[in-house]
Design a protein around this motif. Structure first.
Motif, mmCIF file in Angstrom:
data_model
loop_
_atom_site.group_PDB
_atom_site.id
_atom_site.type_symbol
_atom_site.label_atom_id
_atom_site.label_comp_id
_atom_site.label_asym_id
_atom_site.label_seq_id
_atom_site.Cartn_x
_atom_site.Cartn_y
_atom_site.Cartn_z
ATOM 1 N N GLN A 114 48.387 63.317 113.607
ATOM 2 C CA GLN A 114 47.822 63.686 115.213
ATOM 3 C C GLN A 114 46.708 62.407 115.018
ATOM 4 O OE1 GLN A 114 47.165 67.292 117.106
ATOM 5 N NE2 GLN A 114 47.920 68.662 115.267
ATOM 6 N N ILE A 119 42.652 54.069 112.489
ATOM 7 C CA ILE A 119 40.731 54.930 112.255
ATOM 8 C C ILE A 119 40.074 55.766 111.692
ATOM 9 C CG2 ILE A 119 40.135 56.070 114.482
ATOM 10 C CD1 ILE A 119 40.310 54.150 115.836
ATOM 11 N N LEU A 169 34.475 48.288 114.259
ATOM 12 C CA LEU A 169 36.091 48.613 113.903
ATOM 13 C C LEU A 169 37.044 48.394 114.363
ATOM 14 C CD1 LEU A 169 36.173 51.852 113.635
ATOM 15 C CD2 LEU A 169 36.327 52.614 115.821
ATOM 16 N N GLY A 170 36.919 47.443 115.410
ATOM 17 C CA GLY A 170 37.822 46.063 115.873
ATOM 18 C C GLY A 170 38.083 45.200 115.030
ATOM 19 N N LEU A 173 40.301 47.222 112.117
ATOM 20 C CA LEU A 173 41.561 47.532 112.515
ATOM 21 C C LEU A 173 42.905 46.076 113.114
ATOM 22 C CD1 LEU A 173 40.513 50.388 115.386
ATOM 23 C CD2 LEU A 173 41.948 50.311 113.374
ATOM 24 N N LEU B 43 37.025 44.554 120.824
ATOM 25 C CA LEU B 43 36.603 45.906 121.402
ATOM 26 C C LEU B 43 37.655 46.309 122.044
ATOM 27 C CD1 LEU B 43 32.906 44.771 123.101
ATOM 28 C CD2 LEU B 43 33.444 45.550 120.333
ATOM 29 N N VAL B 45 41.091 46.343 121.249
ATOM 30 C CA VAL B 45 41.771 46.659 120.257
ATOM 31 C C VAL B 45 40.853 48.533 119.742
ATOM 32 C CG1 VAL B 45 42.304 47.082 117.326
ATOM 33 C CG2 VAL B 45 42.412 44.958 119.310
ATOM 34 N N ALA B 46 39.576 48.297 119.568
ATOM 35 C CA ALA B 46 38.813 49.861 118.416
ATOM 36 C C ALA B 46 39.209 50.597 120.221
ATOM 37 C CB ALA B 46 37.455 49.041 118.936
ATOM 38 N N GLN B 49 42.624 51.924 120.179
ATOM 39 C CA GLN B 49 43.359 52.965 119.013
ATOM 40 C C GLN B 49 42.118 53.793 119.283
ATOM 41 O OE1 GLN B 49 45.815 52.530 116.936
ATOM 42 N NE2 GLN B 49 45.712 50.499 118.106
ATOM 43 N N LEU B 50 41.271 54.377 119.845
ATOM 44 C CA LEU B 50 39.778 55.359 119.682
ATOM 45 C C LEU B 50 41.278 56.409 121.092
ATOM 46 C CD1 LEU B 50 36.613 53.799 119.157
ATOM 47 C CD2 LEU B 50 37.698 55.171 118.191
ATOM 48 N N LYS B 52 43.967 56.145 121.942
ATOM 49 C CA LYS B 52 45.243 56.936 121.396
ATOM 50 C C LYS B 52 45.085 58.250 120.373
ATOM 51 C CE LYS B 52 48.261 52.889 120.989
ATOM 52 N NZ LYS B 52 49.017 52.871 119.940
ATOM 53 N N THR B 53 43.906 58.192 120.077
ATOM 54 C CA THR B 53 43.453 59.789 118.801
ATOM 55 C C THR B 53 42.970 60.545 119.628
ATOM 56 O OG1 THR B 53 41.889 57.781 117.508
ATOM 57 C CG2 THR B 53 41.953 60.309 116.550
#
Lengths: 182, 262
Positions: A114, A119, A169-170, A173, B43, B45-46, B49-50, B52-53
């Motif tokens: 999940q 991430i 983070l960006g 990723l 930004l 992308v981050a 993805q966040l 979607k978590t």
């Protein structure tokens, strides 16, 4: 968040109604557990931290200042408990190894299903302080002001940490090509 | 190099906090500046993805485990304390008062503002002390008392007093009775750094680096002092817990203050 309800429950609890504390657990167990999980990365550790946070909250309820939001108080305890846990763990193992375990337990596998692995890995590379801001903003949907209240840091520090962490983070990723175009 | 104001705007956009005018400004920036575009993409992308978590369900037995622990938790016994909360609330009040004094008087005469400020400072310190019942050593003129209390657990008791002097906090502990098995001082190490522990003025107890608590096995009649460096001056808590081996009692002291009331 139902600030007034929280205060009522706290008052009832302080008057000896233990059942009222169950209301607070109902209200915040999901959030407390998830904040701890995003901070420390392990299901069982997050479970332990959540239990400790609620126990400490119960034992220190008389010290809660109703002028502040209850959720800020309990989130702050959760973040601090998580930071303390990370520090203790750091003494025995590198953070990245801890957060990106190679052989997940069944519970961790469940979490991994999940919680995006990418991430998880990218967040492991952040400082715990920056991670806390990302967790509160993006997973708990808190405003800059509430994050500042919770962490007891100036709002400009919240922004600075958030912008840095988000950028970090960006980039992480993007390097891993996890960009989604949907 | 992206302008700081543009970084702020791009992040505000990610947070959905921009106005219509700002969104137009954003569009122009992204059209004109490739670096800003790359930054914004990272930004996005981050953020994507966040989002979607998903939340992870809390363990099914979490609540029952918590309630079971609470059911067996040691009771918090009587705390006889001068209210550190009221002192702290008073200080906050004073900060508000001093702020308004500063603003209004500062408009009229800058020099006079200094005098008013000094007056507020003296008043707050004087009244803080008046609220306390400390039996520990008197505090120096430059110290601000943040909390003072006598904590009782069963037949055991101890006096606690926490003072601030600039960036240094000192927690003084005096144990009255022989029945005190332990005293625990817990603190947020993100805000406070423990630098020394003394017993009757002599250094004692090795300080464990990165620890967020100290446990003392006290000797009656000995005055212990814990010295903290507090550069952040953030609002933080010291938790003082006394235990006689069966019962425990806890008191919290808010350590934060504002430079205006130092």
């Amino acid at each position: 968040m139902p600030v007034q309800d929280d205060r009522t429950l706290v008052q009832q609890c302080l008057q000896g109604d233990t059942k009222a504390f169950e209301g607070l657990v109902d209200q915040y167990q999901q959030a407390v557990f998830n904040v701890a999980l995003r901070m420390v990365g392990r299901y069982e550790d997050a479970q332990d931290i959540a239990q400790t946070v609620f126990l400490k909250a119960y034992q220190n309820l008389s010290g809660y200042d109703a002028n502040f939001k209850f959720f800020s108080w309990i989130y702050r305890m959760t973040v601090n408990e998580s930071l303390n846990f990370i520090d203790r763990r750091r003494a025995t193992e590198p953070l990245t190894e801890a957060l990106v375990a190679k052989d997940p337990s069944p519970e961790e596998s469940f979490v991994a299903g999940q919680m995006s692995r990418s991430i998880e890995t990218a967040m492991a590379g952040m400082s715990p302080e920056n991670r806390a801001v990302i967790v509160l903003r993006h997973f708990e949907d808190m405003s800059y002001e509430d994050i500042a209240d919770t962490l007891r840091i100036p709002e400009k520090t919240v922004k600075s940490r958030l912008f840095t962490a988000r950028r970090q983070l960006g980039l992480a990723l993007s390097e891993k090509k996890v960009v989604s175009h949907d | 190099m992206i302008k700081q104001s543009h970084i702020e705007l791009l992040n505000r956009a990610i947070d959905g906090l921009t106005t219509a005018d700002e969104r137009e400004q954003l569009r122009q920036i992204l059209d004109a500046d490739a670096e800003a575009r790359g930054y914004y993409d990272s930004l996005l992308v981050a953020s994507t993805q966040l989002k979607k978590t998903p939340q992870v369900p809390a363990p099914a037995d979490l609540k029952s485990n918590i309630m079971a622990k609470i059911a067996t938790a040691k009771p918090i016994t009587t705390v006889q304390a001068a209210s550190h909360r009221s002192v702290f609330a008073f200080l906050r009040e004073q900060w508000n008062v001093s702020t308004s004094f500063h603003i209004s008087v500062g408009v009229l005469a800058g020099a006079a503002a200094v005098v008013v400020f000094a007056s507020v400072f003296n008043t707050s310190e004087h009244l803080s002390v008046a609220n306390l019942q400390g039996t520990l050593m008197p505090h120096a003129a430059s110290e601000l008392v943040l909390g003072s209390s006598t904590i009782v657990a069963g037949n055991s008791s101890a006096d606690f007093k926490t003072t601030r002097s600039g960036n240094q906090l000192i927690t003084s502990i005096l144990v009255h009775t022989a029945g005190v098995a332990s005293i625990q001082v817990a603190f947020d190490k993100t805000d406070l750094e423990l630098t020394a522990i003394t017993a009757n003025g002599q250094p004692t107890n090795d300080i464990e680096p990165h620890s967020s608590q100290v446990v003392l096995t006290p000797t009656p009649g000995t005055q212990y002092q814990l010295f903290f460096q507090d550069d952040s001056k953030a609002v933080s808590l010291l938790q003082l817990t006394i235990s006689d081996g069966h019962l425990s009692a806890r008191q919290e002291v808010s350590t934060g203050t504002h430079p205006a009331i130092e």
